[in-house]
Scaffold this active site. Structure first.
Site, PDB file in Angstrom:
ATOM      1  N   ARG A  80      -0.086  -9.474  12.981  1.00  0.00           N
ATOM      2  CA  ARG A  80      -0.742  -8.464  12.125  1.00  0.00           C
ATOM      3  C   ARG A  80      -1.522  -9.135  11.000  1.00  0.00           C
ATOM      4  O   ARG A  80      -2.612  -8.689  10.635  1.00  0.00           O
ATOM      5  CB  ARG A  80       0.304  -7.508  11.537  1.00  0.00           C
ATOM      6  N   ARG A 116      11.823  -5.351   4.913  1.00  0.00           N
ATOM      7  CA  ARG A 116      11.585  -3.903   4.748  1.00  0.00           C
ATOM      8  C   ARG A 116      12.537  -3.075   5.622  1.00  0.00           C
ATOM      9  O   ARG A 116      12.792  -3.413   6.779  1.00  0.00           O
ATOM     10  CB  ARG A 116      10.148  -3.567   5.142  1.00  0.00           C
ATOM     11  N   ARG A 165      11.227  -1.495  11.159  1.00  0.00           N
ATOM     12  CA  ARG A 165      10.101  -1.138  12.030  1.00  0.00           C
ATOM     13  C   ARG A 165       9.985  -2.161  13.153  1.00  0.00           C
ATOM     14  O   ARG A 165      10.132  -3.360  12.909  1.00  0.00           O
ATOM     15  CB  ARG A 165       8.797  -1.136  11.211  1.00  0.00           C
ATOM     16  N   LYS A 185       0.829  -1.215   0.000  1.00  0.00           N
ATOM     17  CA  LYS A 185       0.000   0.000   0.000  1.00  0.00           C
ATOM     18  C   LYS A 185       0.866   1.270   0.000  1.00  0.00           C
ATOM     19  O   LYS A 185       0.663   2.168  -0.802  1.00  0.00           O
ATOM     20  CB  LYS A 185      -0.934  -0.003   1.225  1.00  0.00           C
ATOM     21  N   ARG A 215     -10.093  -0.049   8.462  1.00  0.00           N
ATOM     22  CA  ARG A 215      -9.684  -1.413   8.798  1.00  0.00           C
ATOM     23  C   ARG A 215     -10.736  -2.171   9.579  1.00  0.00           C
ATOM     24  O   ARG A 215     -10.508  -3.347   9.893  1.00  0.00           O
ATOM     25  CB  ARG A 215      -8.427  -1.349   9.670  1.00  0.00           C
TER      26      ARG A 215
END
Ligand code: AP5
Length: 219
Positions: free
Chosen positions: A172, A128, A161, A14, A89
């Site tokens: 998640r 990431r 992160r 996203k 969400r």
């Protein structure tokens, strides 16, 4: 006011796709994840409340999310075009977004569902790296920076992160399956859902979405 949503599981791309769309269109990017991370960094009341939920990979309460989105929309103008990323969400957030847009004389144009297989989501999230200074996102293998650990764009330090640890990623993904995925049906029934393959190179996904949002009205 115009509004689109980039919808998808953690790691679907996203944020990455939003960067490409932003660079080639007037859409204003509203990422609730980025807003919350900034609030945590600044140590605001919202940030202090959100931090523990985010660390556990759980959703931040609806009331807080709805408040920060409303505050952001209140600052905008009637001709703005918004691209929501990571919002809504939950059912409650989706309903409140509809009401908020209606109050502003706007409506939702398209919800782009970014679809990618779960093994790919996992590989993307564990690799990431994000710039501490400007927020640019990289991947150790797919999209590496020119110099390891250093942002190409601003020279800032790249970090992982805290919620990109494997156990938190699994949490998640479960939270997405249980609390968010159901919204696909909600938007499909309203005829605004477009599913886009986001397992491809990012420029292909961006190009497909841009073709869609830039098509002449009525076509
Ligand atoms: P948020 O920041 O929204 O995280 P997320 O939804 O889990 O999504 P991600 O940012 O992890 O993934 P993405 O789909 O943007 O993927 P990206 O483009 O970075 O939310 C974080 C937390 O905040 C939540 O857990 C929750 O606690 C809270 N929160 C936020 N919004 C909330 C809300 N509305 N309600 C309640 N709580 C909320 O890509 C991932 C990696 O893959 C990158 O390394 C990228 O370089 C790479 N990549 C992406 N696309 C490609 C491609 N096409 N090819 C190769 N590599 C790619």
């Amino acid at each position: 006011m115009k509004a689109i949503i980039l919808f998808g599981a953690p790691g679907a791309g996203k944020g990455t796709i939003a960067e490409g769309i932003k660079a080639a269109s007037p859409f204003i990017h509203i990422s609730t994840g980025d807003m919350l991370r900034e609030a945590v960094k600044q140590g605001t009341a919202v940030g202090r409340e959100a931090e523990a939920y985010m660390k556990r990979g759980e959703l931040v309460p609806d009331a807080t999310i709805i408040r920060i989105v409303e505050e952001r929309l209140d600052k905008g103008g009637k001709d703005d075009a918004y691209m929501f990323d990571g919002f809504p969400r939950t059912d409650a957030q989706a309903r409140l977004l509809d009401e908020s847009l209606a109050r502003r004389g706007a409506r939702l144009d398209v919800v782009f569902q970014l679809a990618a297989p779960r093994e790919l989501l996992m590989a993307r999230l564990t690799g990431r790296r994000v710039c501490r200074k400007c927020g640019a996102s990289y991947h150790t293998i797919n999209i590496p920076p020119k110099r390891e650990g250093v942002c190409d764009r601003c020279g800032g330090e790249l970090y992982q992160r805290p919620d990109d640890q494997e156990s938190t990623i699994l949490k998640r993904l479960d939270v997405y399956d249980q609390q968010t995925q159901g919204l696909i049906q909600y938007y499909a029934k309203r005829g605004v859902l477009v599913t886009v393959d986001s397992a491809r190179p990012r420029q292909d996904t961006v190009a497909e979405i841009l073709r869609y949002v830039q098509r002449p009205a009525g076509s």
